[in-house]
Design a protein around this motif. Structure first.
Motif, PDB file in Angstrom:
ATOM      1  N   ASN A 140       0.736  -1.357   0.041  1.00 58.34           N
ATOM      2  CA  ASN A 140       0.055  -0.045  -0.086  1.00 58.34           C
ATOM      3  C   ASN A 140       0.949   1.123  -0.056  1.00 58.34           C
ATOM      4  O   ASN A 140       0.434   2.362   0.645  1.00 58.34           O
ATOM      5  CB  ASN A 140      -1.000   0.008   1.292  1.00 58.34           C
ATOM      6  N   CYS A 141       2.033   1.114  -0.680  1.00 57.92           N
ATOM      7  CA  CYS A 141       2.986   2.353  -0.694  1.00 57.92           C
ATOM      8  C   CYS A 141       2.325   3.546  -1.173  1.00 57.92           C
ATOM      9  O   CYS A 141       1.902   3.300  -2.693  1.00 57.92           O
ATOM     10  CB  CYS A 141       4.202   1.965  -1.222  1.00 57.92           C
ATOM     11  N   GLU A 142       2.073   4.622  -0.789  1.00 60.60           N
ATOM     12  CA  GLU A 142       1.653   5.632  -1.573  1.00 60.60           C
ATOM     13  C   GLU A 142       2.712   7.177  -1.625  1.00 60.60           C
ATOM     14  O   GLU A 142       2.259   7.652  -2.668  1.00 60.60           O
ATOM     15  CB  GLU A 142       0.268   6.251  -0.622  1.00 60.60           C
ATOM     16  N   THR A 143       3.610   7.132  -0.904  1.00 64.18           N
ATOM     17  CA  THR A 143       4.484   8.265  -0.773  1.00 64.18           C
ATOM     18  C   THR A 143       5.807   7.922  -1.323  1.00 64.18           C
ATOM     19  O   THR A 143       6.199   8.956  -1.464  1.00 64.18           O
ATOM     20  CB  THR A 143       4.441   8.753   0.655  1.00 64.18           C
ATOM     21  N   LEU A 144       5.946   6.654  -1.556  1.00 64.49           N
ATOM     22  CA  LEU A 144       7.475   6.225  -1.988  1.00 64.49           C
ATOM     23  C   LEU A 144       7.244   5.342  -3.130  1.00 64.49           C
ATOM     24  O   LEU A 144       6.383   4.613  -3.323  1.00 64.49           O
ATOM     25  CB  LEU A 144       7.955   5.410  -0.877  1.00 64.49           C
TER      26      LEU A 144
ATOM     27  N   VAL B  30      14.819   3.424  -3.078  1.00 58.99           N
ATOM     28  CA  VAL B  30      13.392   3.907  -2.440  1.00 58.99           C
ATOM     29  C   VAL B  30      13.558   5.637  -2.761  1.00 58.99           C
ATOM     30  O   VAL B  30      14.536   6.350  -2.461  1.00 58.99           O
ATOM     31  CB  VAL B  30      13.725   3.871  -0.778  1.00 58.99           C
ATOM     32  N   THR B  31      12.540   6.105  -3.552  1.00 57.73           N
ATOM     33  CA  THR B  31      12.513   7.387  -3.878  1.00 57.73           C
ATOM     34  C   THR B  31      11.229   8.085  -3.033  1.00 57.73           C
ATOM     35  O   THR B  31      10.060   7.543  -3.216  1.00 57.73           O
ATOM     36  CB  THR B  31      12.146   7.289  -5.406  1.00 57.73           C
ATOM     37  N   ILE B  32      11.661   9.076  -2.508  1.00 54.45           N
ATOM     38  CA  ILE B  32      10.483   9.901  -1.727  1.00 54.45           C
ATOM     39  C   ILE B  32       9.901  10.554  -2.928  1.00 54.45           C
ATOM     40  O   ILE B  32      10.477  11.290  -3.510  1.00 54.45           O
ATOM     41  CB  ILE B  32      11.281  10.780  -0.839  1.00 54.45           C
ATOM     42  N   ASN B  33       8.420  10.206  -2.880  1.00 59.17           N
ATOM     43  CA  ASN B  33       7.637  10.516  -4.243  1.00 59.17           C
ATOM     44  C   ASN B  33       6.716  11.605  -4.018  1.00 59.17           C
ATOM     45  O   ASN B  33       5.304  11.169  -3.986  1.00 59.17           O
ATOM     46  CB  ASN B  33       7.296   9.179  -4.873  1.00 59.17           C
TER      47      ASN B  33
ATOM     48  N   ASP C 249       5.702   6.325   8.354  1.00 60.49           N
ATOM     49  CA  ASP C 249       5.125   4.807   8.502  1.00 60.49           C
ATOM     50  C   ASP C 249       5.663   3.925   7.400  1.00 60.49           C
ATOM     51  O   ASP C 249       6.181   2.783   7.791  1.00 60.49           O
ATOM     52  CB  ASP C 249       3.358   4.690   8.573  1.00 60.49           C
ATOM     53  N   GLU C 250       5.648   4.521   6.044  1.00 60.10           N
ATOM     54  CA  GLU C 250       6.016   3.605   5.172  1.00 60.10           C
ATOM     55  C   GLU C 250       7.490   3.187   5.081  1.00 60.10           C
ATOM     56  O   GLU C 250       7.960   2.099   5.031  1.00 60.10           O
ATOM     57  CB  GLU C 250       5.476   4.309   3.726  1.00 60.10           C
ATOM     58  N   LEU C 251       8.330   4.319   5.222  1.00 57.59           N
ATOM     59  CA  LEU C 251       9.787   4.065   5.494  1.00 57.59           C
ATOM     60  C   LEU C 251      10.076   3.106   6.626  1.00 57.59           C
ATOM     61  O   LEU C 251      10.919   2.222   6.388  1.00 57.59           O
ATOM     62  CB  LEU C 251      10.481   5.439   5.763  1.00 57.59           C
ATOM     63  N   SER C 252       9.376   3.263   7.646  1.00 59.96           N
ATOM     64  CA  SER C 252       9.406   2.284   8.713  1.00 59.96           C
ATOM     65  C   SER C 252       9.104   0.736   8.333  1.00 59.96           C
ATOM     66  O   SER C 252      10.169  -0.143   8.679  1.00 59.96           O
ATOM     67  CB  SER C 252       8.482   2.408   9.984  1.00 59.96           C
TER      68      SER C 252
END
Length: 271
Positions: A7-11, A22-25, A39-42
């Protein structure tokens, strides 16, 4: 990599051989760090910890910026919530970021940060917990918190560890912003690239070196380095000698020695 974080939304995630990119998006907000991103990075670092196919994690930002700091929308949302002490929404928001950045700092994987454009606040802290930081020519680093009437609560200890107390005081107390060359002088980044092609060349060289290093030995070495300055030196060296003895007699030690004698790359280099 969909199974890694469904459910990755920001990466944005991409596995390149033994490296997870890993691209911060969130380029529309210069990749400001939201609670969702935290939360997603963790979740990513939790997933890769026991994934032997991943040896390095490369963090970069989309759209020419690394990360401009905390997300103002999250801050505004917290103002509308109630709570005191550690139930205060601002405490929870800030502490969640601190837990994530500590997790990245203590990851057994090699963490590489590619920093460009805005590297501010939480983004600056994230760069400071990388094992290798490469800066592009546009990178600007800063701790602007005091100019906003707040404090760099969770990143300050990691900035001190990276730059030393004297320089951290100057950066934090004056809310300074520095360019890539000054960041390299301060030890925030290790290498400065002149352009995009140079960034890719430096990254490829780093990943090639990481490929040659034994996974378990790398993880144990990183853990040992983190203990320096936090424990009695004699006890630490006793533990280190035990770790060395185990490593020498273990499968990586045997393979590494044999590869050296036979003048070939160790088997883990092709994994």
């Amino acid at each position: 990599m969909e199974q890694l974080l469904p459910n990755c939304e920001t990466l944005a995630l991409e596995q390149r051989g033994p490296a997870l990119m890993v691209t911060i998006n969130r380029p529309e907000v210069r990749n400001a760090m939201s609670l969702k991103m935290v939360d997603e990075l963790s979740a990513i670092f939790t997933q890769v910890e026991n994934n032997n196919t991943i040896r390095a994690v490369v963090i970069r930002g989309a759209g020419g910026h690394f990360c401009a700091g905390g997300d103002i929308k999250d801050m505004a949302g917290a103002k509308n919530q109630e709570g005191e002490g550690r139930d205060n929404p601002f405490y929870k928001l800030n502490r969640a970021f601190g837990e994530m950045i500590q997790q990245v700092n203590e990851s057994s994987k090699i963490v590489i940060a590619i920093t460009e454009g805005a590297v501010m606040g939480g983004g600056f802290g994230l760069a400071c917990v990388s094992d290798l930081a490469i800066a592009g020519p546009t990178a600007r680093f800063g701790m602007p918190e005091t100019t906003l009437g707040i404090i760099p609560a969770q990143i300050a200890p990691f900035v001190v560890a990276r730059t030393g107390l004297t320089q951290a005081r100057r950066l934090a107390l004056l809310g300074l912003r520095v360019d890539a060359q000054e960041a390299q002088r301060l030890g925030i980044v290790h290498e400065v690239a002149g352009n995009e092609e140079h960034i890719e060349t430096l990254l490829a060289a780093a990943l090639d070196r990481a490929r040659l290093c034994a996974p378990n030995a790398t993880a144990q070495t990183k853990a040992l380095l983190h203990r320096v300055g936090n424990e009695n030196m004699s006890d630490l060296l006793d533990d280190a000698a035990e770790m060395f003895s185990t490593a020498v007699r273990g499968p990586e030690g045997a393979e590494g020695t044999m590869a050296f004698v036979q003048k070939r790359e160790p088997r883990w280099a092709s994994n």
